[in-house]
Design an enzyme around this catalytic site. Structure first.
Site: not given
Length: 219
Positions: A36, A39
């Site tokens: 991600c 993230c």
């Protein structure tokens, strides 16, 4: 990671490290995954703030690929997802890579205030400080102000105003013009009542008395 302030949590220890630990201090759970991109942007911000608070809260990072049970329990559908826990319950959350000011505001709402910490430790809350009374001006300053006001009033009384100077200038220039023309200021102003017309009166001569004839008498 900040040592002691950031930990990795999975399905096996989530209840102990998050739910039970949140009775002692707030716990921020970061649901993330290595693949991600957002993230990887949000993660360093959370770790930096955890280091700044130095034990003010615990940051628990949950890899959703390695802890699918916890992700399913909290209905994680998009990441990054951040959730805050206090006293064994979730009290705040947000989704997405939010900017640092937003994350700081999130932590401010989650972390206990000074009054909360005093109540937890059994310390009384100090009373508010009494309002301060306004300072009275010193006598010396008041005397100086009165002296300045007195001087300004004298100046206002002795200095002619602009209108007075203009009127005085106009009167002086008018007098000079009248002096050059040979007229006095009184000649230039009309009199209040017209003068009566000049008349000549002839004094009538007294009529000559008739001569009484004299009569001579011869003796």
């Amino acid at each position: 990671m900040a040592a002691g302030h950031v930990i990795d949590v999975g399905d096996a220890d989530f209840e102990r490290e998050v739910l039970e630990r949140s009775h002692e201090l707030p716990v921020v759970v970061d649901f993330w995954a290595p693949w991600c991109g957002p993230c990887r942007v949000l993660g360093p911000v959370l770790e930096q703030l955890a280091a700044e608070h130095a034990g003010g809260f615990l940051l628990a990072k949950v890899n959703v690929d390695e802890a699918p049970g916890v992700a399913q329990t909290f209905h994680i559908q998009s990441i990054p997802a951040v959730k805050g826990f206090r006293d064994g319950a979730m009290v705040a959350e947000f989704v997405g890579a939010q900017p640092e000011p937003f994350v700081r505001q999130f932590l401010t709402a989650l972390l206990p205030t000074e009054a909360d910490r005093r109540a937890a430790e059994g310390r009384p809350t100090p009373p508010p400080a009494p309002p301060t009374s306004p300072k009275r001006p010193s006598t010396r300053r008041s005397r100086t102000s009165r002296a300045i006001r007195g001087r300004s009033s004298v100046w206002r009384g002795s200095m002619p105003t602009r209108d007075a100077r203009q009127t005085r200038s106009c009167s002086s220039s008018g007098s000079r013009r009248e002096a050059r023309s040979g007229a006095t200021p009184s000649d230039s102003r009309p009199s209040s009542a017209p003068a009566p017309p000049a008349t000549e009166t002839k004094r009538a001569s007294a009529p000559a008395s008739p001569r009484t004839p004299t009569t001579s008498t011869r003796a």
